[in-house]
Scaffold this active site. Structure first.
Site, PDB file in Angstrom:
ATOM      1  N   ILE A  99     -51.027 -48.571  28.356  1.00 23.09           N
ATOM      2  CA  ILE A  99     -50.630 -47.677  29.449  1.00 23.09           C
ATOM      3  C   ILE A  99     -49.108 -47.651  29.586  1.00 23.09           C
ATOM      4  O   ILE A  99     -48.421 -48.614  29.254  1.00 23.09           O
ATOM      5  CB  ILE A  99     -51.281 -48.110  30.788  1.00 23.09           C
ATOM      6  CG1 ILE A  99     -50.864 -49.537  31.166  1.00 23.09           C
ATOM      7  CG2 ILE A  99     -52.803 -47.996  30.703  1.00 23.09           C
ATOM      8  CD1 ILE A  99     -51.289 -49.951  32.563  1.00 23.09           C
ATOM      9  N   ASP A 139     -55.131 -56.804  30.452  1.00 28.78           N
ATOM     10  CA  ASP A 139     -53.769 -57.010  29.977  1.00 28.78           C
ATOM     11  C   ASP A 139     -52.864 -55.889  30.508  1.00 28.78           C
ATOM     12  O   ASP A 139     -53.126 -54.711  30.287  1.00 28.78           O
ATOM     13  CB  ASP A 139     -53.741 -57.013  28.449  1.00 28.78           C
ATOM     14  CG  ASP A 139     -52.406 -57.477  27.888  1.00 28.78           C
ATOM     15  OD1 ASP A 139     -51.361 -56.941  28.316  1.00 28.78           O
ATOM     16  OD2 ASP A 139     -52.403 -58.357  27.015  1.00 28.78           O
ATOM     17  N   LYS A 141     -50.179 -54.744  29.485  1.00 25.96           N
ATOM     18  CA  LYS A 141     -49.592 -53.908  28.447  1.00 25.96           C
ATOM     19  C   LYS A 141     -50.646 -53.071  27.711  1.00 25.96           C
ATOM     20  O   LYS A 141     -50.283 -52.222  26.893  1.00 25.96           O
ATOM     21  CB  LYS A 141     -48.847 -54.778  27.431  1.00 25.96           C
ATOM     22  CG  LYS A 141     -47.509 -55.295  27.925  1.00 25.96           C
ATOM     23  CD  LYS A 141     -46.732 -55.937  26.780  1.00 25.96           C
ATOM     24  CE  LYS A 141     -45.337 -56.339  27.222  1.00 25.96           C
ATOM     25  NZ  LYS A 141     -44.547 -56.904  26.096  1.00 25.96           N
ATOM     26  N   GLU A 142     -51.915 -53.338  27.997  1.00 26.37           N
ATOM     27  CA  GLU A 142     -52.969 -52.587  27.314  1.00 26.37           C
ATOM     28  C   GLU A 142     -53.625 -51.593  28.288  1.00 26.37           C
ATOM     29  O   GLU A 142     -53.147 -50.488  28.454  1.00 26.37           O
ATOM     30  CB  GLU A 142     -53.977 -53.556  26.682  1.00 26.37           C
ATOM     31  CG  GLU A 142     -53.354 -54.393  25.569  1.00 26.37           C
ATOM     32  CD  GLU A 142     -54.355 -55.245  24.831  1.00 26.37           C
ATOM     33  OE1 GLU A 142     -55.416 -54.727  24.420  1.00 26.37           O
ATOM     34  OE2 GLU A 142     -54.087 -56.456  24.663  1.00 26.37           O
ATOM     35  N   MET A 143     -54.688 -52.015  28.963  1.00 21.28           N
ATOM     36  CA  MET A 143     -55.365 -51.102  29.876  1.00 21.28           C
ATOM     37  C   MET A 143     -54.996 -51.366  31.337  1.00 21.28           C
ATOM     38  O   MET A 143     -55.193 -50.505  32.197  1.00 21.28           O
ATOM     39  CB  MET A 143     -56.878 -51.191  29.660  1.00 21.28           C
ATOM     40  CG  MET A 143     -57.272 -50.857  28.213  1.00 21.28           C
ATOM     41  SD  MET A 143     -59.000 -51.184  27.803  1.00 21.28           S
ATOM     42  CE  MET A 143     -59.748 -49.626  28.272  1.00 21.28           C
TER      43      MET A 143
END
Length: 333
Positions: A99, A139, A141-143
């Protein structure tokens, strides 16, 4: 009325003779096939099962959740964003983006055949697929989401409400049921029937002469000491740089490079990673946890140097690559 057996007896004899001849031909053929299979039954690599027994409705639900961007905080990223199934279960990037355009710190491993892996993630921090799901969904930095947000979004979808109620009548849409559905779908992502698996099952012509030679060399050089079993890896940990300092040569060491140490805190686990599966490896570049290697040819050459302490001849590298290419299987829709 009397039947004239003199008319039908020759036909009966012909049928019986044909049956005897057919059975006499079929028995050697059957034995030949069995012998061909038996010839390879003690190999370090075993074929992927042709079928897997899973609940179809749960697989279908998991598939939809796997592709649902509502599992991310801003509704922009799904599991499939980093693991597109049509691309070998990876996005082909050195590091994936989450994201807000944030970039990860480690190469995305394939989701294909992940149900065969003894642990998930490069550092093995999740022992099951269910536990693995906690990682990317939360996370930042991910979802970048959390279960309260995810469940709130999914409970606004009438279709999901009905499907969850049918499959999980006591729990409905909940953390554990979401994880169960996605993990079940991921277990369905086997890629059987690769040319090499067909070869192991007795189809001698399923792979080329070069691939056969490559497999012999793959074993002779020692590659199969780590890359073996049904997943051709993913069943043990190993240090990257057994015979030569990989990180000293590459430089710019990051936290992600510490591998298993980040999970256990044990000094000897530094630079140790789950041995990756080589199934569909021709489709899953770039290679290594740092995504630094673009081609299989280069990956084989570097692995020989750093893991085996050997220099492999050019022709042998090409042969081994031909073998690795034969490990690409079929993903059922």
């Amino acid at each position: 009325m009397r039947m004239d057996f003199s008319i039908i007896l020759p036909q009966v004899r012909a049928c019986l003779l044909g049956g005897v001849l057919a059975s006499s031909l079929m028995v050697p053929m059957a034995h030949a096939k069995d012998d061909a299979i038996a010839k390879y039954e003690n190999e370090p690599i075993t074929p992927i099962p042709l079928t897997v027994d899973l609940d179809r409705d749960e697989v279908a639900l998991g598939r939809d959740l796997f592709h649902d961007v509502r599992l991310s905080k801003d509704d922009t990223i799904s599991c499939a964003s980093c693991h597109p199934l049509e691309n070998g279960g990876v996005d082909g990037l050195r590091f994936s983006f989450g994201i807000n355009g944030q970039q990860g710190a480690i190469n995305t491993p394939t989701v294909l055949n992940s149900g065969l892996f003894f642990a998930q993630f490069w550092n093995g921090r999740a022992p099951t697929l269910e536990e693995q799901i906690e990682g990317p969904t939360h996370d930042p930095k991910e979802m970048g989401s959390n279960w309260a947000e995810i469940i709130s979004k999914l409970t606004q979808d009438g279709g999901y409400i009905k499907r969850f109620a049918k499959l999980y009548p006591e729990q409905g849409i909940a953390r554990e049921t979401i994880k169960s559905a996605i993990a079940t779908f991921e277990r369905s992502l086997l890629t059987p029937n690769s040319p090499f698996d067909r070869f192991l099952r007795g189809e001698e012509d399923a792979i080329s002469a070069q691939a056969k030679e490559g497999y012999v060399q793959f074993k002779a050089y020692g590659c199969s000491s780590c890359h073996q079993g049904v997943a051709v890896g993913a069943n043990m940990y190993e240090k990257l740089g057994v015979h030569k300092d990989y990180f000293g040569t590459r430089g710019n060491i990051t936290k992600a490079d510490f591998g298993r140490f980040n999970v256990t805190g044990i000094e000897e686990h530094k630079f140790e990673f789950k041995v990756p599966s080589l199934r569909n490896v021709a489709m899953t570049g770039p290679y290594f946890h740092d995504g630094s290697i673009e081609t299989l040819h280069e990956a084989v050459t570097i692995m020989a140097q750093y893991q085996l302490g050997r220099t492999i001849k050019e022709q042998d590298v090409e042969n081994i690559v031909a073998f690795l290419e034969s490990l690409s299987g079929e993903l059922k829709p």
